[in-house]
Motif scaffolding. Structure first.
Motif, PDB file in Angstrom:
ATOM      1  N   ASP A 323      38.241  34.969  34.333  1.00 49.98           N
ATOM      2  CA  ASP A 323      38.670  36.292  34.550  1.00 49.98           C
ATOM      3  C   ASP A 323      38.342  37.274  33.005  1.00 49.98           C
ATOM      4  O   ASP A 323      39.275  37.923  32.406  1.00 49.98           O
ATOM      5  N   ALA A 329      35.056  40.965  34.579  1.00 50.74           N
ATOM      6  CA  ALA A 329      36.085  40.486  35.357  1.00 50.74           C
ATOM      7  C   ALA A 329      37.159  41.346  35.834  1.00 50.74           C
ATOM      8  O   ALA A 329      37.465  42.169  34.966  1.00 50.74           O
ATOM      9  N   SER A 333      43.635  38.035  37.558  1.00 52.28           N
ATOM     10  CA  SER A 333      43.827  36.532  38.078  1.00 52.28           C
ATOM     11  C   SER A 333      44.977  35.960  37.740  1.00 52.28           C
ATOM     12  O   SER A 333      45.362  36.170  36.482  1.00 52.28           O
ATOM     13  N   GLU A 376      44.894  38.935  43.659  1.00 56.20           N
ATOM     14  CA  GLU A 376      44.050  39.697  44.096  1.00 56.20           C
ATOM     15  C   GLU A 376      44.454  40.246  45.440  1.00 56.20           C
ATOM     16  O   GLU A 376      45.378  39.714  46.214  1.00 56.20           O
ATOM     17  N   LYS A 455      42.239  37.296  28.583  1.00 56.98           N
ATOM     18  CA  LYS A 455      41.168  37.053  29.416  1.00 56.98           C
ATOM     19  C   LYS A 455      39.682  37.488  28.912  1.00 56.98           C
ATOM     20  O   LYS A 455      39.331  38.463  28.914  1.00 56.98           O
ATOM     21  N   GLY A 478      36.634  32.240  39.079  1.00 60.58           N
ATOM     22  CA  GLY A 478      36.293  33.712  38.790  1.00 60.58           C
ATOM     23  C   GLY A 478      34.920  34.363  38.867  1.00 60.58           C
ATOM     24  O   GLY A 478      33.950  33.432  38.644  1.00 60.58           O
TER      25      GLY A 478
END
Length: 504
Positions: A323, A329, A333, A376, A455, A478
């Motif tokens: 992520d 991304a 997540s 998500e 991330k 991801g």
């Protein structure tokens, strides 16, 4: 009245150098397109606004400004710069609107004697998968063959022959995390000044390698990239080159240019300089081929290292590769948050892009319990939290960190704490974890946490290594997962390690 006007010789001789750029790292495996609003909500800077944003900062544009401003006979003419946070494919309408606007603004300042460009090198649109090659080619056509076009590149660029053909000299940053952007901008500007005064006439050549370096292995301070860059510097010195640039490449783009590459540049195109370019390029290519296996990542799952991390010095920087906001991304997540919660591990900090939850928190007071659905759209993670505070997520970074940014804006943020005691920062703008000020500016002390989930892959290391004695790159699911061979490429070049076997 005299029939003539007296003009100082210094005013007649001054040269003008335009500055412009379109900057985006495009992940073609993301379904959501990057739009004009993404650029306008990122960096959309015209004329003096470019100088206002970057003068005295740590960006390559900052370096260009400083060097050109110090020149006694060259003026910098900022034109236009647009940048959006890495994301999905740029829509054709968006690209055409940006390119048309940039070229129209350039028309307003012509003629110029030189042009400094700031592309990323990994921009993609449906019609122009080599977006940077396309707009640089259009720029060359507009300016003609005699005006030097010199620029910088992000080392995650997927460089095409068209990019190199359209320019006189391109130099990538030498570090990842990117902490030398200012120095890179200085170098580009210095080459421009030497070119304008006739001291040099740069020549460059692209060497595309049969290799795509794993995102995990792209830390230039660690093996194997550290040795690769040291060898490039050795060859640059030995052959007296302008630059021996390494492009690590951006693996999350299904384009024919995807992969690692070199741009070797000399001061002119004499037979000796051309031979030096060839010798350095082939030597670096052989080095890469000999060390192929080292450039493949480890792909570490959290289950396999959890016991070690629990005993390791705290806080642990847990890098959520799958992520990676800096790789496009979404930054939403909850994979690692859920994992730690299920294992009853507390003292975790995580930042999530989740505007809906921030909006929900606006209806509550500090100390209230709120039930929010994270994750998500099609895979929500319901969690009960206590609201700590809601505020404007604006902060500044005063030291050189990845990206060279000074001003950050996460939009409205809400900081909440789970019943287990894990802290979640919720943002309304997707923001890469490039600065520790993302915590400290809001009263959060890194030392208070056992795990800080960032991330990213390498970029957050520059921000957090000073306070995190333990760093773990974790292969999570991801759109930026560690194993690039799992993505459905259709257009990449072949053969390309690690997809195919390549021999020295």
């Amino acid at each position: 009245m005299p029939w003539f006007i007296w003009v100082k010789e210094s005013e007649i001789m001054r040269k003008r150098v335009a500055l412009l750029g379109i900057y985006h790292e495009t992940n073609t495996f993301i379904d959501v397109a990057t739009t004009l609003d993404d650029f306008k909500n990122g960096y959309w800077l015209e004329r003096d606004a470019i100088r206002a944003e970057y003068q005295g900062a740590h960006h390559e544009i900052s370096g260009v400004i400083e060097v050109i401003d110090a020149s006694p006979d060259v003026d910098l003419v900022p034109v236009f710069y647009a940048m959006a946070t890495p994301g999905g494919i740029i829509s054709d309408e968006t690209y055409e609107a940006i390119r048309f606007h940039m070229m129209a603004m350039l028309d307003d300042v012509l003629p110029v004697e030189g042009c400094i460009v700031v592309p990323h090198g990994a921009g993609v649109t449906p019609t122009n998968p080599d977006m940077d090659g396309h707009w640089l080619g259009a720029l060359r056509e507009k300016l003609g063959s005699n005006i030097p076009i010199i620029g910088t590149l992000d080392p995650h660029a997927n460089v095409s022959p068209e990019m190199v053909l359209a320019t006189d000299f391109l130099i990538p940053y030498r570090t990842n995390p990117h902490i030398d952007q200012f120095a890179t901008g200085c170098k580009a500007a210095e080459v421009m000044l030497k070119t304008l005064c006739g001291d040099i006439k740069p020549a460059q050549k692209l060497f595309q390698l049969p290799l795509a370096i794993s995102i995990e292995q792209q830390n230039t301070n660690a093996h194997p990239c550290k040795g690769f860059y040291e060898y490039a510097h050795q060859l640059q010195t030995e052959y007296q080159l302008l630059s021996a640039g390494i492009l690590l490449g951006f693996p999350y783009a299904d384009v024919k240019e995807m992969g690692s590459a070199l741009i070797i540049a000399s001061q002119n195109n004499s037979s000796q300089e051309t031979e030096n370019i060839e010798n350095a390029g082939h030597a670096l290519r052989e080095y890469a081929l000999v060390h192929l296996q080292d450039f493949d990542g480890k792909k570490v799952k959290i289950d396999s290292v959890l016991s070690d991390l629990l005993d390791a010095p705290k806080p642990v920087l847990a890098l959520d590769i799958g992520d990676n906001v800096g790789g496009g991304a979404p930054g939403d997540s909850t994979y690692l948050l859920e994992y730690f919660e299920k294992k009853n591990i507390d003292g975790v900090f995580i930042c999530l892009y989740h505007p809906e939850s921030v909006k929900q928190c606006l209806n509550y007071q500090t100390g209230d319990t709120v039930k929010i659905d994270l994750g998500e759209t099609d895979k929500t993670y319901p969690v009960e939290v206590t609201l700590q505070f809601v505020t404007a997520g604006v902060f500044q970074e005063d030291t050189p960190k990845h990206g060279g940014f000074v001003n950050y804006d996460m939009g409205t943020i809400a900081v909440v704490k789970t019943l287990l005691g894990n802290t979640i920062m919720l943002t309304t703008k997707r923001t890469p974890p490039y600065s520790i000020r993302q915590l400290t500016a809001f009263g959060l002390a890194p030392i208070d946490f056992n795990f800080i989930v960032a991330k990213g892959v390498n970029a957050p290391i520059a921000a957090y290594s000073s306070v995190c004695p333990t760093i773990a790159q974790l292969d999570t699911p991801g759109v930026t997962q560690a194993d690039m061979t799992l993505f459905p490429y259709k257009h990449r070049r072949r053969p390309l390690f690690p997809f195919e076997k390549v021999v020295a």
